[in-house]
Scaffold this motif. Structure first.
Motif: not given
Length: 50
Positions: A19-21, A23-26, A17
């Protein structure tokens, strides 16, 4: 089901979770560097307090 298995699954899902967050935030590069630094620190402290 044992508590250790539940705990392990929760920690793994939290890591994914995060890691996904990131990636979304850059900010994935920053996260990778912090995780690498944490692993290195843990290994050094493990050797120090053996």
């Amino acid at each position: 089901m044992k508590i250790n298995k539940i705990r392990s699954a929760l920690y793994k899902s939290a890591k994914v979770s995060g890691d996904v967050n990131a990636v979304q935030k850059g900010t994935i590069g920053k996260r990778i560097m912090r995780r690498a630094a944490g692993k290195t620190t843990g290994k050094l402290l493990g050797k120090l307090f053996k």
